[in-house]
Design an enzyme around this catalytic site. Structure first.
Site, short mmCIF file in Angstrom:
data_model
loop_
_atom_site.label_atom_id
_atom_site.label_comp_id
_atom_site.label_asym_id
_atom_site.label_seq_id
_atom_site.Cartn_x
_atom_site.Cartn_y
_atom_site.Cartn_z
N HIS A 17 40.19 15.63 29.87
CA HIS A 17 41.49 16.43 30.22
C HIS A 17 42.59 15.56 30.34
O HIS A 17 43.80 15.64 29.84
CB HIS A 17 40.96 17.35 31.52
CG HIS A 17 40.27 18.54 31.29
ND1 HIS A 17 39.33 18.92 32.18
CD2 HIS A 17 39.93 19.32 30.39
CE1 HIS A 17 38.50 19.64 31.71
NE2 HIS A 17 38.80 20.09 30.59
N LYS A 41 34.35 35.64 36.43
CA LYS A 41 33.83 34.35 36.25
C LYS A 41 33.64 33.66 37.51
O LYS A 41 34.36 33.90 38.44
CB LYS A 41 34.55 33.74 35.41
CG LYS A 41 34.05 32.18 35.03
CD LYS A 41 34.83 31.55 33.81
CE LYS A 41 34.27 30.17 33.69
NZ LYS A 41 35.23 29.25 32.77
N ARG A 90 36.03 18.15 20.86
CA ARG A 90 34.92 17.31 20.90
C ARG A 90 34.18 17.05 19.68
O ARG A 90 33.58 15.99 19.61
CB ARG A 90 34.18 17.51 22.30
CG ARG A 90 34.85 17.34 23.50
CD ARG A 90 34.14 17.95 24.78
NE ARG A 90 33.56 19.28 24.28
CZ ARG A 90 33.36 20.29 25.21
NH1 ARG A 90 33.22 19.85 26.59
NH2 ARG A 90 33.37 21.48 24.88
N SER A 128 33.56 20.21 31.44
CA SER A 128 33.57 20.69 32.88
C SER A 128 32.15 21.31 33.13
O SER A 128 31.65 21.11 34.33
CB SER A 128 34.75 21.69 33.08
OG SER A 128 35.69 21.19 33.13
#
Length: 151
Positions: A17, A41, A90, A128
């Protein structure tokens, strides 16, 4: 003024990040790192903790601010007059997912543009989610998070 939003949960922020924000800085007048809050969440770290970490990591960088929002990212961008979204990729799976989201954001966000940054090879394996699993398993997550962060 070119305003970009880098949205995410940042639970926690990773070296990947940080690298994306650093690489995006020359392209924009202002970058808002915006923590999306989803009440459905379960987060490992509180919103306040994540905000403080982001502020610490980008301390002294006048073009970077930290904020949080609920609801659609595109609506948040419209509210704050941001014309750009920053996203990191990614792998091919990230691209397929992010491409679709960017097309929807462009419609919902009234021409909101998404700028993709390909992860540098040394960060392409970091997420993460994986870092949270290392932390939950009481492993050493320090190789994956910015040095400014202490867990």
């Amino acid at each position: 003024m070119k305003i970009a939003v880098f949205p995410g949960s940042f639970d926690p922020i990773t070296k990947g990040h940080k690298d994306i924000v650093t690489r995006a800085l020359p392209l924009f007048d202002k970058i808002i790192i915006a923590i999306g809050v989803n009440n459905q969440k379960q987060y490992l770290y509180t919103l306040d903790q994540r905000v403080q970490w982001l502020k610490k990591v980008f301390e002294g960088e006048e073009k970077v601010t930290v904020d949080h929002f609920e609801g659609l990212t595109a609506h948040y961008c419209n509210r704050i007059n941001a014309g750009y979204l920053i996203r990191g990729l990614r792998n091919a799976a990230d691209f397929d997912y992010e491409k679709t989201i960017s097309q929807l954001n462009n419609i919902v966000g009234h021409d909101l543009e998404t700028v993709f940054f390909i992860s540098r090879p040394q960060y392409s394996h970091i997420s993460s989610t994986i870092v949270r699993e290392i932390i939950k398993g009481e492993g050493d997550a320090s190789p994956f998070i910015p040095q400014e962060i202490t867990l």
